[in-house]
Design a protein around this motif. Structure first.
Motif, mmCIF file in Angstrom:
data_model
loop_
_atom_site.group_PDB
_atom_site.id
_atom_site.type_symbol
_atom_site.label_atom_id
_atom_site.label_comp_id
_atom_site.label_asym_id
_atom_site.label_seq_id
_atom_site.Cartn_x
_atom_site.Cartn_y
_atom_site.Cartn_z
ATOM 1 N N ALA A 99 12.377 3.793 59.035
ATOM 2 C CA ALA A 99 12.695 4.678 57.918
ATOM 3 C C ALA A 99 11.391 5.253 57.388
ATOM 4 C CB ALA A 99 13.424 3.913 56.817
ATOM 5 N N ILE A 100 11.395 6.546 57.131
ATOM 6 C CA ILE A 100 10.206 7.227 56.613
ATOM 7 C C ILE A 100 10.626 8.089 55.432
ATOM 8 C CG2 ILE A 100 8.321 8.838 57.125
ATOM 9 C CD1 ILE A 100 9.005 8.150 60.169
ATOM 10 N N SER A 101 9.940 7.930 54.328
ATOM 11 C CA SER A 101 10.159 8.762 53.149
ATOM 12 C C SER A 101 8.858 9.493 52.853
ATOM 13 C CB SER A 101 10.559 7.899 51.951
ATOM 14 O OG SER A 101 11.806 7.287 52.185
ATOM 15 N N GLU A 102 8.965 10.806 52.661
ATOM 16 C CA GLU A 102 7.789 11.630 52.395
ATOM 17 C C GLU A 102 7.971 12.407 51.100
ATOM 18 O OE1 GLU A 102 5.178 15.276 54.338
ATOM 19 O OE2 GLU A 102 6.497 14.110 55.633
ATOM 20 N N VAL A 103 6.954 12.351 50.248
ATOM 21 C CA VAL A 103 6.983 13.071 48.975
ATOM 22 C C VAL A 103 6.921 14.564 49.262
ATOM 23 C CG1 VAL A 103 5.799 13.462 46.776
ATOM 24 C CG2 VAL A 103 5.862 11.151 47.775
ATOM 25 N N ILE A 104 7.941 15.304 48.782
ATOM 26 C CA ILE A 104 7.938 16.751 48.986
ATOM 27 C C ILE A 104 7.838 17.534 47.675
ATOM 28 C CG2 ILE A 104 9.036 16.724 51.247
ATOM 29 C CD1 ILE A 104 11.703 17.350 49.955
ATOM 30 N N GLU A 105 8.067 16.851 46.550
ATOM 31 C CA GLU A 105 7.950 17.536 45.267
ATOM 32 C C GLU A 105 7.779 16.502 44.155
ATOM 33 O OE1 GLU A 105 10.978 19.950 42.346
ATOM 34 O OE2 GLU A 105 11.215 20.281 44.503
ATOM 35 N N LYS A 106 6.982 16.871 43.163
ATOM 36 C CA LYS A 106 6.844 16.057 41.955
ATOM 37 C C LYS A 106 7.400 16.850 40.779
ATOM 38 C CE LYS A 106 3.188 13.575 41.342
ATOM 39 N NZ LYS A 106 1.799 13.166 41.084
ATOM 40 N N ARG A 107 8.140 16.150 39.920
ATOM 41 C CA ARG A 107 8.751 16.776 38.741
ATOM 42 C C ARG A 107 8.158 16.093 37.507
ATOM 43 N NH1 ARG A 107 14.795 16.417 41.365
ATOM 44 N NH2 ARG A 107 14.426 17.967 43.000
ATOM 45 N N ASP A 108 7.088 16.669 37.024
ATOM 46 C CA ASP A 108 6.262 16.031 35.997
ATOM 47 C C ASP A 108 7.006 15.660 34.720
ATOM 48 O OD1 ASP A 108 4.156 16.313 37.750
ATOM 49 O OD2 ASP A 108 3.310 18.064 36.760
ATOM 50 N N ARG A 109 7.955 16.473 34.303
ATOM 51 C CA ARG A 109 8.615 16.251 33.010
ATOM 52 C C ARG A 109 9.241 14.866 32.912
ATOM 53 N NH1 ARG A 109 13.387 17.213 30.272
ATOM 54 N NH2 ARG A 109 14.541 17.878 32.104
ATOM 55 N N LYS A 110 9.796 14.362 34.001
ATOM 56 C CA LYS A 110 10.492 13.072 33.964
ATOM 57 C C LYS A 110 9.871 12.033 34.898
ATOM 58 C CE LYS A 110 15.063 14.684 32.669
ATOM 59 N NZ LYS A 110 16.487 14.639 33.035
ATOM 60 N N ASN A 111 8.661 12.275 35.388
ATOM 61 C CA ASN A 111 8.037 11.369 36.366
ATOM 62 C C ASN A 111 8.918 11.189 37.601
ATOM 63 O OD1 ASN A 111 5.930 11.020 34.613
ATOM 64 N ND2 ASN A 111 6.238 8.839 34.292
ATOM 65 N N GLU A 112 9.632 12.262 37.980
ATOM 66 C CA GLU A 112 10.511 12.186 39.142
ATOM 67 C C GLU A 112 9.824 12.687 40.391
ATOM 68 O OE1 GLU A 112 14.903 12.446 37.068
ATOM 69 O OE2 GLU A 112 14.226 14.144 38.282
ATOM 70 N N ILE A 113 10.259 12.106 41.515
ATOM 71 C CA ILE A 113 9.718 12.433 42.834
ATOM 72 C C ILE A 113 10.893 12.788 43.743
ATOM 73 C CG2 ILE A 113 8.388 11.551 44.793
ATOM 74 C CD1 ILE A 113 6.737 11.433 42.283
ATOM 75 N N LEU A 114 10.782 13.895 44.476
ATOM 76 C CA LEU A 114 11.744 14.252 45.517
ATOM 77 C C LEU A 114 11.112 13.906 46.857
ATOM 78 C CD1 LEU A 114 14.379 15.695 46.481
ATOM 79 C CD2 LEU A 114 13.030 17.824 46.496
ATOM 80 N N LEU A 115 11.860 13.191 47.670
ATOM 81 C CA LEU A 115 11.356 12.760 48.977
ATOM 82 C C LEU A 115 12.320 13.164 50.082
ATOM 83 C CD1 LEU A 115 11.166 9.924 46.922
ATOM 84 C CD2 LEU A 115 9.342 9.639 48.592
ATOM 85 N N SER A 116 11.778 13.583 51.213
ATOM 86 C CA SER A 116 12.614 13.708 52.408
ATOM 87 C C SER A 116 12.730 12.306 52.989
ATOM 88 C CB SER A 116 11.997 14.663 53.429
ATOM 89 O OG SER A 116 10.802 14.131 53.955
#
Length: 137
Positions: A99-116
């Motif tokens: 399994a591989i998760s890669e950070v594709i976006e950071k959402r600063d307002r809520k300390n959220e991370i979008l990963l593929s």
């Protein structure tokens, strides 16, 4: 709160986290027992042999669970918010899944991370793919 922000700031777009596991009979039996999912496709070789898969396959959610293991490697305390899943190929006993998760976006307002998110077998074939959203808390 400051610790969460510090952990969040250490994460960069492009960072990758991985986890590998060879799926065993015991894994499938334990997963069935924990979840109550005793679908014959996963636990009955005779019944599963009559399907398009010609034998037993691992629970899709067992494979998806390996993504969770990758997310536990992010800095800080990680709260899983959402996950999309697209099952591409069956996983069988004896397959080694990475399994591989890669950070594709950071959402600063809520300390959220979008990963593929992707899971591949020992032949580098994609068996599962999707996206996850986590929050560093």
């Amino acid at each position: 709160m400051a610790e969460a922000k510090d952990a969040y700031l250490r994460i960069k777009v492009g960072d990758r986290y991985s986890f590998s596991k060879t799926v065993t009979e015991a894994d499938i039996v334990a997963f069935a027992g924990i979840t109550g999912d005793f679908n014959p496709l996963h636990i009955d070789e005779v019944s599963a042999g009559k399907t398009q898969f010609k034998g037993r396959i691992a629970h899709g959610m067992l494979t998806a669970g390996f993504i969770s293991a990758t997310l536990s490697n992010l800095p800080g305390i990680v709260l899983y918010i959402s996950q999309t899943l697209h099952f591409r190929l069956p996983v069988r006993i004896g397959d080694t899944i990475t399994a591989i998760s890669e950070v594709i976006e950071k959402r600063d307002r809520k300390n959220e991370i979008l990963l593929s998110t992707v899971c591949k077998n020992q032949d580098d074939e994609v068996v599962l793919e999707g996206e996850a959203v986590v929050r560093i808390i």
